[in-house]
Scaffold this motif. Structure first.
Motif, short mmCIF file in Angstrom:
data_model
loop_
_atom_site.label_atom_id
_atom_site.label_comp_id
_atom_site.label_asym_id
_atom_site.label_seq_id
_atom_site.Cartn_x
_atom_site.Cartn_y
_atom_site.Cartn_z
N ARG A 1 -12.14 -3.49 -5.35
CA ARG A 1 -12.65 -2.19 -4.93
C ARG A 1 -13.02 -1.37 -6.16
O ARG A 1 -12.23 -1.26 -7.10
CB ARG A 1 -11.58 -1.47 -4.09
CG ARG A 1 -12.08 -0.24 -3.35
CD ARG A 1 -10.91 0.46 -2.68
NE ARG A 1 -11.35 1.54 -1.83
CZ ARG A 1 -11.45 1.48 -0.50
NH1 ARG A 1 -11.14 0.35 0.12
NH2 ARG A 1 -11.85 2.53 0.19
N GLN A 2 -14.18 -0.79 -6.14
CA GLN A 2 -14.61 0.02 -7.28
C GLN A 2 -13.75 1.27 -7.38
O GLN A 2 -13.62 2.03 -6.42
CB GLN A 2 -16.08 0.41 -7.13
CG GLN A 2 -16.66 1.10 -8.34
CD GLN A 2 -18.15 1.37 -8.18
OE1 GLN A 2 -18.72 1.11 -7.12
NE2 GLN A 2 -18.77 1.88 -9.23
N MET B 1 -5.30 8.92 -2.35
CA MET B 1 -4.88 8.87 -0.95
C MET B 1 -3.37 9.02 -0.83
O MET B 1 -2.87 9.69 0.10
CB MET B 1 -5.33 7.55 -0.30
CG MET B 1 -5.01 7.45 1.18
SD MET B 1 -5.71 5.99 1.99
CE MET B 1 -7.44 6.45 2.05
N VAL B 2 -2.62 8.44 -1.76
CA VAL B 2 -1.16 8.58 -1.73
C VAL B 2 -0.76 10.04 -1.94
O VAL B 2 0.11 10.58 -1.23
CB VAL B 2 -0.51 7.68 -2.81
CG1 VAL B 2 0.97 8.01 -2.96
CG2 VAL B 2 -0.68 6.21 -2.43
N GLU B 3 -1.40 10.72 -2.88
CA GLU B 3 -1.10 12.14 -3.11
C GLU B 3 -1.46 12.97 -1.88
O GLU B 3 -0.71 13.90 -1.51
CB GLU B 3 -1.88 12.64 -4.34
CG GLU B 3 -1.41 12.04 -5.65
CD GLU B 3 0.04 12.40 -5.96
OE1 GLU B 3 0.48 13.49 -5.54
OE2 GLU B 3 0.72 11.59 -6.60
N LYS B 4 -2.57 12.65 -1.25
CA LYS B 4 -2.97 13.39 -0.06
C LYS B 4 -1.96 13.19 1.07
O LYS B 4 -1.61 14.15 1.78
CB LYS B 4 -4.36 12.92 0.38
CG LYS B 4 -4.93 13.68 1.56
CD LYS B 4 -6.32 13.19 1.90
CE LYS B 4 -6.88 13.94 3.10
NZ LYS B 4 -8.26 13.47 3.44
N GLU C 1 -7.72 4.41 -8.57
CA GLU C 1 -7.88 5.86 -8.51
C GLU C 1 -7.96 6.35 -7.06
O GLU C 1 -7.33 7.35 -6.69
CB GLU C 1 -9.15 6.27 -9.26
CG GLU C 1 -9.33 7.76 -9.39
CD GLU C 1 -8.27 8.41 -10.25
OE1 GLU C 1 -8.04 9.62 -10.07
OE2 GLU C 1 -7.70 7.70 -11.10
N HIS C 2 -8.69 5.61 -6.22
CA HIS C 2 -8.79 5.98 -4.81
C HIS C 2 -7.43 5.87 -4.12
O HIS C 2 -7.08 6.72 -3.30
CB HIS C 2 -9.81 5.09 -4.10
CG HIS C 2 -11.21 5.37 -4.51
ND1 HIS C 2 -12.26 4.53 -4.20
CD2 HIS C 2 -11.76 6.40 -5.20
CE1 HIS C 2 -13.39 5.02 -4.68
NE2 HIS C 2 -13.11 6.15 -5.30
N THR D 1 -1.28 0.53 3.01
CA THR D 1 -0.64 0.41 1.71
C THR D 1 -0.40 1.79 1.10
O THR D 1 0.66 2.06 0.51
CB THR D 1 -1.50 -0.44 0.77
OG1 THR D 1 -1.74 -1.71 1.38
CG2 THR D 1 -0.81 -0.66 -0.57
N ALA D 2 -1.38 2.68 1.23
CA ALA D 2 -1.22 4.04 0.71
C ALA D 2 -0.08 4.77 1.44
O ALA D 2 0.70 5.50 0.81
CB ALA D 2 -2.52 4.82 0.85
N LYS D 3 0.03 4.57 2.73
CA LYS D 3 1.11 5.23 3.47
C LYS D 3 2.47 4.68 3.06
O LYS D 3 3.45 5.43 2.95
CB LYS D 3 0.90 5.03 4.97
CG LYS D 3 1.90 5.80 5.82
CD LYS D 3 1.57 5.71 7.29
CE LYS D 3 2.57 6.54 8.10
NZ LYS D 3 2.27 6.47 9.55
N THR D 4 2.55 3.38 2.82
CA THR D 4 3.81 2.80 2.36
C THR D 4 4.22 3.39 1.02
O THR D 4 5.39 3.73 0.80
CB THR D 4 3.67 1.27 2.23
OG1 THR D 4 3.32 0.72 3.51
CG2 THR D 4 4.98 0.64 1.76
N LEU D 5 3.27 3.55 0.10
CA LEU D 5 3.58 4.14 -1.21
C LEU D 5 3.95 5.62 -1.08
O LEU D 5 4.79 6.11 -1.83
CB LEU D 5 2.39 3.98 -2.14
CG LEU D 5 2.03 2.54 -2.55
CD1 LEU D 5 0.76 2.53 -3.39
CD2 LEU D 5 3.18 1.89 -3.32
#
Length: 269
Positions: free
Chosen positions: A157-158, A167-170, A162-163, A129-133
């Motif tokens: 997820r706690q 990850m998307v920015e990274k 934010e996590h 999901t992060a890679k798609t974003l």
């Protein structure tokens, strides 16, 4: 049938062997948080893993004893189950594990899958999901399906939002550095020992019907190499035949000239 036992996969094993297999898979799952196995084993191990998380959420002396009976490494995994994992799933009503189908990894082409703990450091759906974003432009609004997946991976997820944002920015920073311009690997060879088995059985090498299987020595000299096209053999033989005739003619002329010069030398002597 009413009152019958619940159905389960026997996995072609006896009862004791099957229980030992599932305990081993569950031990590896809670130790690594993600394992790869066959699809049927993953589905059966998933049932036992879900029960273990439920035992961890109850957190009683009886559930601790039961967890000690299941894990092969209880001294290491029981504190983890009743500590970090229990806190992770305290607000989640269910669905603590996930099974994802992948390409076959076994030599017998058995259906393979990944069994993982959700909301963990190795959550594959969270990473996808992060890679798609990260592939979407920052000004583009996500579609309905992507928004649904974002809700799924961040709901329990706690600090999930934010996590996910971090990850998307990274990934976007890595994309600017061209970290994802890798060449895809070719198809995976499953039967790695096939060539050696064919060699040990001394089977004939596969050849094309339109090629010579072995080298052939020609009558007029020369050798037709292995792999020569059959429809080119006649032309090659004719050229070699003409070449040998031309060589024989030149040799004859040279010998005749030598014989003509020899009497003159004798007369002068």
């Amino acid at each position: 049938m009413a009152g019958g036992h619940m159905k389960y996969r026997h996995l072609s094993r006896s009862s004791s062997h099957r229980q030992a297999l599932l305990r081993n898979l569950v031990t590896s799952l809670f130790k690594q948080e993600s394992i790869t196995t066959t699809w049927h084993k993953a589905k059966e191990a998933q049932r036992l893993a879900e029960k273990l998380v439920t035992l961890g959420k109850k957190n009683t002396e009886a559930t601790r004893r039961r967890a000690h009976q299941i894990f092969f490494e209880p001294n290491e995994l029981v504190p983890k189950l009743f500590g970090p994992i229990r806190e992770r799933y305290l607000e989640r009503p269910g669905g603590y594990t996930r099974v994802l189908r992948i390409e076959p990894t076994k030599e017998d082409q058995a259906e393979s899958a990944i069994l993982e703990l959700v909301d963990g450091p190795k959550d594959m759906r969270f990473a996808m999901t992060a890679k798609t974003l990260s592939n979407l432009p920052e000004t583009t609004r996500m579609n309905e399906l992507t928004a649904k997946n974002v809700k799924k991976v961040t709901q329990f997820r706690q600090d999930g939002v934010e996590h996910l944002r971090n990850m998307v920015e990274k990934m976007r920073e890595g994309k600017k550095k061209r970290w994802d311009t890798r060449t895809l690997l070719g198809p995976r060879r499953v039967y790695l020992l096939e060539e050696r088995q064919v060699r040990d059985r001394h089977l004939p090498e596969p050849v094309n019907d339109g090629e010579l299987p072995n080298p052939v020595k020609m009558l007029h000299g020369g050798v037709l190499q292995k792999g020569t096209k059959i429809w080119n053999v006649r032309d090659i033989v004719e050229r070699q035949k003409n070449k040998s005739k031309e060589g024989a003619r030149l040799e004859a002329e040279k010998a005749q000239k030598k014989q003509q010069k020899q009497p003159k030398a004798l007369q002068s002597a």
